[in-house]
Design a protein around this motif. Structure first.
Motif, PDB file in Angstrom:
ATOM      1  N   LYS A   1      -2.138  -0.969   5.229  1.00  0.00           N
ATOM      2  CA  LYS A   1      -2.571  -1.643   6.658  1.00  0.00           C
ATOM      3  C   LYS A   1      -3.364  -1.234   7.212  1.00  0.00           C
ATOM      4  O   LYS A   1      -4.257  -1.317   8.208  1.00  0.00           O
ATOM      5  CB  LYS A   1      -1.082  -1.858   7.018  1.00  0.00           C
ATOM      6  N   THR A   2      -3.747   0.366   6.726  1.00  0.00           N
ATOM      7  CA  THR A   2      -4.293   1.899   7.707  1.00  0.00           C
ATOM      8  C   THR A   2      -5.351   1.616   6.558  1.00  0.00           C
ATOM      9  O   THR A   2      -6.223   2.327   7.812  1.00  0.00           O
ATOM     10  CB  THR A   2      -3.850   3.299   7.244  1.00  0.00           C
ATOM     11  N   LEU A   3      -5.630   1.395   5.615  1.00  0.00           N
ATOM     12  CA  LEU A   3      -7.219   1.140   5.129  1.00  0.00           C
ATOM     13  C   LEU A   3      -7.830  -0.173   4.743  1.00  0.00           C
ATOM     14  O   LEU A   3      -7.065  -0.392   3.663  1.00  0.00           O
ATOM     15  CB  LEU A   3      -6.747   2.570   3.861  1.00  0.00           C
TER      16      LEU A   3
ATOM     17  N   ARG B   1     -11.060   9.753  11.333  1.00  0.00           N
ATOM     18  CA  ARG B   1     -10.204   8.457  11.417  1.00  0.00           C
ATOM     19  C   ARG B   1      -8.443   8.423  10.528  1.00  0.00           C
ATOM     20  O   ARG B   1      -8.345   7.831  10.875  1.00  0.00           O
ATOM     21  CB  ARG B   1     -10.599   7.526  12.982  1.00  0.00           C
ATOM     22  N   GLN B   2     -10.008   7.977   9.820  1.00  0.00           N
ATOM     23  CA  GLN B   2      -8.998   7.192   8.500  1.00  0.00           C
ATOM     24  C   GLN B   2      -7.936   8.726   7.900  1.00  0.00           C
ATOM     25  O   GLN B   2      -6.827   8.260   7.475  1.00  0.00           O
ATOM     26  CB  GLN B   2      -9.532   6.963   7.428  1.00  0.00           C
TER      27      GLN B   2
ATOM     28  N   ARG C   1      -3.231  -4.115  -1.894  1.00  0.00           N
ATOM     29  CA  ARG C   1      -2.039  -3.240  -1.786  1.00  0.00           C
ATOM     30  C   ARG C   1      -1.081  -3.373  -3.222  1.00  0.00           C
ATOM     31  O   ARG C   1      -0.701  -2.700  -3.699  1.00  0.00           O
ATOM     32  CB  ARG C   1      -0.659  -4.054  -0.746  1.00  0.00           C
TER      33      ARG C   1
ATOM     34  N   LEU D   1       1.775   0.715   3.374  1.00  0.00           N
ATOM     35  CA  LEU D   1       1.727   1.044   4.720  1.00  0.00           C
ATOM     36  C   LEU D   1       0.328   1.720   4.502  1.00  0.00           C
ATOM     37  O   LEU D   1      -0.228   1.753   5.380  1.00  0.00           O
ATOM     38  CB  LEU D   1       2.417   2.163   4.506  1.00  0.00           C
ATOM     39  N   LEU D   2      -0.731   2.077   3.372  1.00  0.00           N
ATOM     40  CA  LEU D   2      -1.626   2.872   3.379  1.00  0.00           C
ATOM     41  C   LEU D   2      -2.742   1.005   2.751  1.00  0.00           C
ATOM     42  O   LEU D   2      -3.162   1.673   3.464  1.00  0.00           O
ATOM     43  CB  LEU D   2      -2.558   3.557   1.594  1.00  0.00           C
TER      44      LEU D   2
ATOM     45  N   GLU E   1      -4.657   9.263  10.453  1.00  0.00           N
ATOM     46  CA  GLU E   1      -3.799   8.178  10.355  1.00  0.00           C
ATOM     47  C   GLU E   1      -3.209   8.149   8.957  1.00  0.00           C
ATOM     48  O   GLU E   1      -1.784   7.246   9.086  1.00  0.00           O
ATOM     49  CB  GLU E   1      -4.797   6.733  10.355  1.00  0.00           C
ATOM     50  N   VAL E   2      -3.363   8.777   7.720  1.00  0.00           N
ATOM     51  CA  VAL E   2      -3.044   8.406   6.630  1.00  0.00           C
ATOM     52  C   VAL E   2      -2.034   9.699   7.146  1.00  0.00           C
ATOM     53  O   VAL E   2      -0.878   9.469   6.594  1.00  0.00           O
ATOM     54  CB  VAL E   2      -3.493   8.690   5.436  1.00  0.00           C
TER      55      VAL E   2
ATOM     56  N   GLN F   1      -0.685  10.610   9.914  1.00  0.00           N
ATOM     57  CA  GLN F   1       0.654  10.064  10.472  1.00  0.00           C
ATOM     58  C   GLN F   1       1.482   9.354   9.683  1.00  0.00           C
ATOM     59  O   GLN F   1       2.300   9.346  10.084  1.00  0.00           O
ATOM     60  CB  GLN F   1       0.412   9.872  11.895  1.00  0.00           C
ATOM     61  N   LEU F   2       1.345   8.811   8.805  1.00  0.00           N
ATOM     62  CA  LEU F   2       2.171   8.267   7.477  1.00  0.00           C
ATOM     63  C   LEU F   2       3.595   9.191   6.947  1.00  0.00           C
ATOM     64  O   LEU F   2       4.047   8.680   7.194  1.00  0.00           O
ATOM     65  CB  LEU F   2       0.761   6.706   6.654  1.00  0.00           C
TER      66      LEU F   2
END
Length: 588
Positions: free
Chosen positions: A128-130, A158-159, A135, A125-126, A162-163, A165-166
């Motif tokens: 994909k987000t950042l 914004r980053q 990975r 997830l990280l 988004e983190v 919200q994970l």
């Protein structure tokens, strides 16, 4: 007497009546609905109690888990908040108070691997987000048996959102300060930059690291954003036009040694220094040392005049080359005749300068060059300062070649400071990039009389010599060209030049010196394919002076004013019989 009273609803039954045989069937039939209702209620109550018990157990466990996690994160934050490298540094401003370096408060993402329940899923997830995260590396970090690991430093808002919200337990943010340079590459080489922990590791940031960390008062520089911009653009255009490998430029206040602008090209963005190739981070203006050619003739003439070796009416026989230690010294465009000292300047004669240096002598030459700061590193508030390359054995050959800027390598910064001393009345000031420098007193090197003569020579070189392209109407420009062949495997390569020009204005009362240099320029049709300093560097200086003089409050004057002409004109510098006789006596 038997109690015959009855209650409404279900009949009241005594326990003893149940065993009576008479009417037992009737009684049992009456009891059955009551019994069924009780059993149903009891079952429902048991189920409800069981559900509530499990609910309370789950909620209690979650509360304990959250309390433990929160305590762990608080402990982590408390521990890492005291670590070095997260200091808010003081701002840096130019001399007019414009901010050129400041701080941004940013969120940095870290994790406590002990509280990461699913490392593989979290890493996926990280990543994909950042963008930019690996990975596999993140997975390995999240599986470490440690309390703290960095995931990504300096996230954008914004980053960070988004983190968040994970919703991954075990992740948290730490507020950090990141250095920010609002003008990008404009002052990259002088300002330098900071590392990811906000510690200065290059340029002014490194030199003043302790000051910037411990004193929140802004550090004011002597640099001027407007002048820096004009010089940088002019050098970049010339570098592009002549397809040069690099360029350097300096604007210095000759009255105090303050650097008003310092440019090295190509440059880089100090906000992302890691993305720049190493060559771009090299400061050609202060760190690079070069054989700077005929600009050294300014110092050769000043030394000879100050030591009483020559006067402006003397000269040397430049008919034949100088042959010394197996070397032959020639003129680029030789006049092949006797030349007065002013003519040696006008025509940039290597032969004339060589004879002048031989008369001066190696010891006297070394003495003056030392006082002018050319035999040791420049004492300026920059860590990137080059050490000059000087001869180990300073003999007659070295004395001759140094006279015209070969055999000794210095930085553009050193040369500019030395030439400033030759025109400002004879006082050498250590160069500085700080507005309120403690180095306010200079040291006398030349007499006032020598300095006055040098102003006349430099003005004459622009009016009638190789520096004509540097003229800027109304600003009384003086200066000298320089063209030096670069060293190659076997000697010097005549096709690879360091082409430069150093100018001073206004010559009636000098205030600013400007140095411009192109490394390996290529000729164009406009320059008739010439690549020497007079063709490619002098025009840069003339253009910059026209643009920055109004910024620096230098008012243009009528160059033909009698008082100005009188002050800057050298009388009777043409060859005379008396002078030729004197020169013949002194020439080697």
């Amino acid at each position: 007497m038997q109690n015959t009273n009855k209650r409404k609803g279900y009949p009241f039954i005594r326990s003893g009546d149940i065993n009576k045989s008479a009417g037992s069937k009737k009684i049992n039939e009456s009891y059955r609905p009551f019994h069924t209702a009780i059993e149903t209620g009891r079952t429902r109550l048991l189920i409800t109690a069981t559900i509530l018990s499990f609910t309370f157990i789950a909620v209690g466990a979650k509360v304990v888990d959250l309390a433990t996690l929160q305590d762990s994160q608080k402990t982590t934050k408390k521990h890492f908040a005291t670590q070095p490298g997260n200091v808010a540094r003081a701002d840096i401003t130019d001399r007019n108070g414009n901010i050129v370096a400041t701080n941004l408060s940013m969120a940095s993402l870290f994790a406590d691997p002990r509280n990461i329940l699913e490392p593989n899923k979290a890493a996926k997830l990280l990543a994909k987000t950042l963008p930019g995260l690996d990975r596999e590396k993140i997975t390995a970090l999240l599986k470490r048996k440690r309390k703290f690991v960095w995931i990504k430093r300096h996230l954008t808002p914004r980053q960070q959102q988004e983190v968040n919200q994970l919703g991954i337990p075990g992740l948290d943010f730490r507020r950090e300060h990141k250095r920010f340079y609002p003008h990008g590459a404009l002052m990259a080489h002088s300002l330098g930059y900071s590392d990811i922990d906000n510690r200065g590791i290059a340029g002014i940031e490194k030199h003043f690291n302790t000051r910037l960390e411990n004193d929140q008062e802004p550090l004011k520089l002597s640099l001027d954003l407007r002048v820096q911009h004009k010089l940088r653009i002019a050098l970049a255009e010339a570098m592009f036009r002549h397809r040069a490998a690099g360029a350097a430029g300096i604007v210095m206040d000759v009255t105090n040694g303050k650097v008003i602008a310092i440019v090295s090209a190509p440059d880089f963005d100090p906000n992302n220094p890691g993305k720049a190739p190493t060559g771009r981070r090299f400061n050609r203006a202060s760190h690079g040392v070069y054989e700077l050619g005929s600009t050294f003739k300014i110092l050769t003439a000043a030394i000879a005049l100050d030591a009483g070796i020559v006067s402006l009416q003397n000269g040397y026989d430049a008919t034949r080359p100088i042959k010394i230690s197996g070397f032959t010294i020639n003129d680029h465009y030789g006049k092949r005749r006797w030349l007065s000292v002013p003519e040696i300047f006008i025509y940039s004669s290597n032969i004339g300068a060589g004879h002048m240096a031989l008369d001066t002598g190696a010891e006297t030459q070394k003495f003056y060059l030392h006082k002018l700061g050319l035999l040791h590193r420049a004492a300026i508030e920059l860590p990137e300062v080059g050490a000059p390359i000087v001869p180990r054995n300073w003999r007659r050959t070295q004395t001759v070649t140094i006279a015209f800027g070969h055999g000794i390598s210095v930085s553009p910064l050193q040369l500019t400071a030395a030439i400033a001393a030759s025109v400002n009345g004879g006082i050498f000031h250590k160069p500085t990039v700080v507005e309120n420098s403690h180095n306010k007193k200079g040291k006398r090197v030349f007499t006032e009389a020598t300095s006055r003569k040098m102003r006349q020579l430099l003005r004459l070189s622009v009016l009638e010599g190789t520096g004509k392209a540097a003229a800027a109407r109304g600003y009384l420009v003086g200066g000298k060209t320089g063209s030096a062949e670069k060293r190659a495997v076997n000697g010097y390569d005549k096709d690879l030049l360091i082409s430069s020009f150093v100018g001073v204005f206004p010559m009636i009362k000098p205030r600013y010196a400007i140095f411009a240099m192109l490394d390996e320029p290529v000729g164009t049709e406009e320059t008739q394919f010439h690549t020497t300093g007079g063709w490619v560097a002098a025009p840069i200086v003339g253009k910059v002076i026209q643009q920055i003089a109004p910024i620096l409050n230098v008012v243009p004057v009528d160059e033909n004013t009698p008082s100005i002409r009188k002050a800057l004109t050298i009388r009777s510098y043409k060859p005379t019989l008396e002078a030729r006789t004197l020169a013949s006596f002194k020439a080697h």
